[in-house]
Design an enzyme around this catalytic site. Sequence first.
Site, PDB file in Angstrom:
ATOM      1  N   GLY A  52       0.777  -1.236   0.000  1.00 29.14           N
ATOM      2  CA  GLY A  52       0.000   0.000   0.000  1.00 29.14           C
ATOM      3  C   GLY A  52       0.810   1.288   0.000  1.00 29.14           C
ATOM      4  N   GLU A  62       4.067   4.552   5.647  1.00 30.23           N
ATOM      5  CA  GLU A  62       2.844   3.728   5.620  1.00 30.23           C
ATOM      6  C   GLU A  62       1.769   4.393   4.778  1.00 30.23           C
ATOM      7  OE1 GLU A  62       1.345   1.066   6.112  1.00 30.23           O
ATOM      8  OE2 GLU A  62       1.561   0.221   8.109  1.00 30.23           O
ATOM      9  N   ASP A  63       0.894   3.587   4.223  1.00 26.37           N
ATOM     10  CA  ASP A  63      -0.244   4.145   3.485  1.00 26.37           C
ATOM     11  C   ASP A  63      -1.319   4.652   4.445  1.00 26.37           C
ATOM     12  OD1 ASP A  63      -0.809   1.559   4.360  1.00 26.37           O
ATOM     13  OD2 ASP A  63      -1.779   0.911   2.512  1.00 26.37           O
ATOM     14  N   ASP A 121      -4.837   2.244  10.812  1.00 24.65           N
ATOM     15  CA  ASP A 121      -6.218   1.965  11.171  1.00 24.65           C
ATOM     16  C   ASP A 121      -6.212   1.645  12.675  1.00 24.65           C
ATOM     17  OD1 ASP A 121      -8.918   1.444  10.650  1.00 24.65           O
ATOM     18  OD2 ASP A 121      -8.578  -0.607  10.065  1.00 24.65           O
ATOM     19  N   LYS A 143      -6.582   6.993  10.142  1.00 24.60           N
ATOM     20  CA  LYS A 143      -7.961   6.803  10.620  1.00 24.60           C
ATOM     21  C   LYS A 143      -7.912   6.825  12.144  1.00 24.60           C
ATOM     22  CE  LYS A 143     -10.081   3.830   7.125  1.00 24.60           C
ATOM     23  NZ  LYS A 143     -10.523   2.456   6.855  1.00 24.60           N
ATOM     24  N   PHE A 150     -14.025   3.276   4.402  1.00 32.80           N
ATOM     25  CA  PHE A 150     -13.072   2.449   3.667  1.00 32.80           C
ATOM     26  C   PHE A 150     -12.655   3.164   2.394  1.00 32.80           C
ATOM     27  CE2 PHE A 150     -11.107  -1.082   1.475  1.00 32.80           C
ATOM     28  CZ  PHE A 150     -10.390  -1.650   2.510  1.00 32.80           C
ATOM     29  N   VAL A 151     -11.355   3.355   2.230  1.00 26.53           N
ATOM     30  CA  VAL A 151     -10.852   4.125   1.096  1.00 26.53           C
ATOM     31  C   VAL A 151     -10.006   3.256   0.176  1.00 26.53           C
ATOM     32  CG1 VAL A 151     -10.933   6.358   2.255  1.00 26.53           C
ATOM     33  CG2 VAL A 151      -8.892   4.931   2.500  1.00 26.53           C
ATOM     34  N   ASP A 159      -5.661  -0.704  -1.824  1.00 32.84           N
ATOM     35  CA  ASP A 159      -6.405  -1.612  -2.692  1.00 32.84           C
ATOM     36  C   ASP A 159      -7.821  -1.870  -2.204  1.00 32.84           C
ATOM     37  OD1 ASP A 159      -5.348  -3.203  -0.444  1.00 32.84           O
ATOM     38  OD2 ASP A 159      -6.336  -4.846  -1.500  1.00 32.84           O
ATOM     39  N   ARG A 163      -5.135   0.062  -7.028  1.00 29.89           N
ATOM     40  CA  ARG A 163      -4.042   0.794  -6.388  1.00 29.89           C
ATOM     41  C   ARG A 163      -3.518   1.893  -7.303  1.00 29.89           C
ATOM     42  NH1 ARG A 163      -2.162  -2.334  -1.962  1.00 29.89           N
ATOM     43  NH2 ARG A 163      -2.469  -4.561  -2.188  1.00 29.89           N
TER      44      ARG A 163
HETATM   45  P1  IMP Z   1      -4.055  -1.658  11.155  1.00 28.06           P
HETATM   46  O1  IMP Z   1      -3.085  -2.698  11.599  1.00 28.06           O
HETATM   47  O2  IMP Z   1      -5.442  -1.964  11.647  1.00 28.06           O
HETATM   48  O3  IMP Z   1      -3.633  -0.265  11.510  1.00 28.06           O
HETATM   49  O4  IMP Z   1      -4.209  -1.830   9.589  1.00 28.06           O
HETATM   50  C1  IMP Z   1      -3.467  -1.120   8.685  1.00 28.06           C
HETATM   51  C2  IMP Z   1      -3.577  -1.778   7.334  1.00 28.06           C
HETATM   52  O5  IMP Z   1      -4.937  -2.102   7.023  1.00 28.06           O
HETATM   53  C3  IMP Z   1      -3.126  -0.822   6.250  1.00 28.06           C
HETATM   54  O6  IMP Z   1      -1.751  -0.914   6.026  1.00 28.06           O
HETATM   55  C4  IMP Z   1      -3.975  -1.255   5.074  1.00 28.06           C
HETATM   56  O7  IMP Z   1      -3.320  -2.288   4.378  1.00 28.06           O
HETATM   57  C5  IMP Z   1      -5.239  -1.798   5.673  1.00 28.06           C
HETATM   58  N1  IMP Z   1      -6.344  -0.794   5.634  1.00 28.06           N
HETATM   59  C6  IMP Z   1      -6.940  -0.208   6.686  1.00 28.06           C
HETATM   60  N2  IMP Z   1      -7.917   0.632   6.305  1.00 28.06           N
HETATM   61  C7  IMP Z   1      -7.930   0.576   4.962  1.00 28.06           C
HETATM   62  C8  IMP Z   1      -8.736   1.242   3.969  1.00 28.06           C
HETATM   63  O8  IMP Z   1      -9.642   2.064   4.237  1.00 28.06           O
HETATM   64  N3  IMP Z   1      -8.449   0.931   2.668  1.00 28.06           N
HETATM   65  C9  IMP Z   1      -7.481   0.042   2.308  1.00 28.06           C
HETATM   66  N4  IMP Z   1      -6.697  -0.594   3.206  1.00 28.06           N
HETATM   67  C10 IMP Z   1      -6.931  -0.330   4.526  1.00 28.06           C
HETATM   68 MG    MG Z   2      -0.817  -1.755   4.151  1.00 35.56          MG
END
Ligand code: IMP
Ligand code: MG
Length: 191
Positions: free
Chosen positions: A47, A103-104, A107, A135, A156-157, A163, A169
């Site tokens: 991402g 990082e992209d 969450d 987020k 959700f984006v 992706d 992407r």
């Molecule tokens: P976390 O471990 O919950 O912070 O998840 C982070 C990962 O979840 C990111 O690196 C993304 O790959 C994926 N992710 C979380 N939200 C989104 C979204 O809205 N769109 C696409 N990928 C997301």
């Molecule tokens: Mg990711």
Amino acid sequence: MEKYQEFLSEILISEESLKRRINELGEQISKDYANSSNLVLICILRGGVMFLTDLMRAIKIPHAIEFMAVESYGSGSRASSGQVRISHDLNTDIHDRDVILVEDIIDSGHTLSSVLELLSSRKPRSLQVCTLLDKFERREIEVFVKYVGFPILNKFVFGYGLDLDDLYRNLPFVGVVDEEKYKLVKSKQNE
Ligand code: IMP
Ligand code: MG
């Protein structure tokens, strides 16, 4: 193949806004690390790739890049479960180096937190995070993020590296998915 226009509910961040903000981040990082002689940006695949390539062009000081791939267990659900597995590790030693993790999106924060723990065990000189999207409402674990492109609400984006079931992407903007319409498109496909 379905067209994203069928389930794009809005363009959240345009190509122009991305460019502008990433240039600002690049300027800020160039200032903050002006005295660093061994800066390395570590991109989390996949991402973060688009963001990395634009960010590195906006950073005006010498730096190296590295890639890392992680998988969170129980993918399928959209928030990660809290456990990650490194499927591709760095090809370089980061001991005594200035590291920025790119990082992209953050969450729950679980992915980031696990990666940070691993990287700090390798004793870099410094370790900071630069994420395109944050987020913040969804955070389950506290992580300090020095550079944030855009704080966003809990939607959700996709696009610009992010992706939707592995596709889209390549879109130059960040869009919001209309989940109902997306489900409909997918179910028609499976008929
Ligand atoms: P976390 O471990 O919950 O912070 O998840 C982070 C990962 O979840 C990111 O690196 C993304 O790959 C994926 N992710 C979380 N939200 C989104 C979204 O809205 N769109 C696409 N990928 C997301
Ligand atoms: Mg990711």
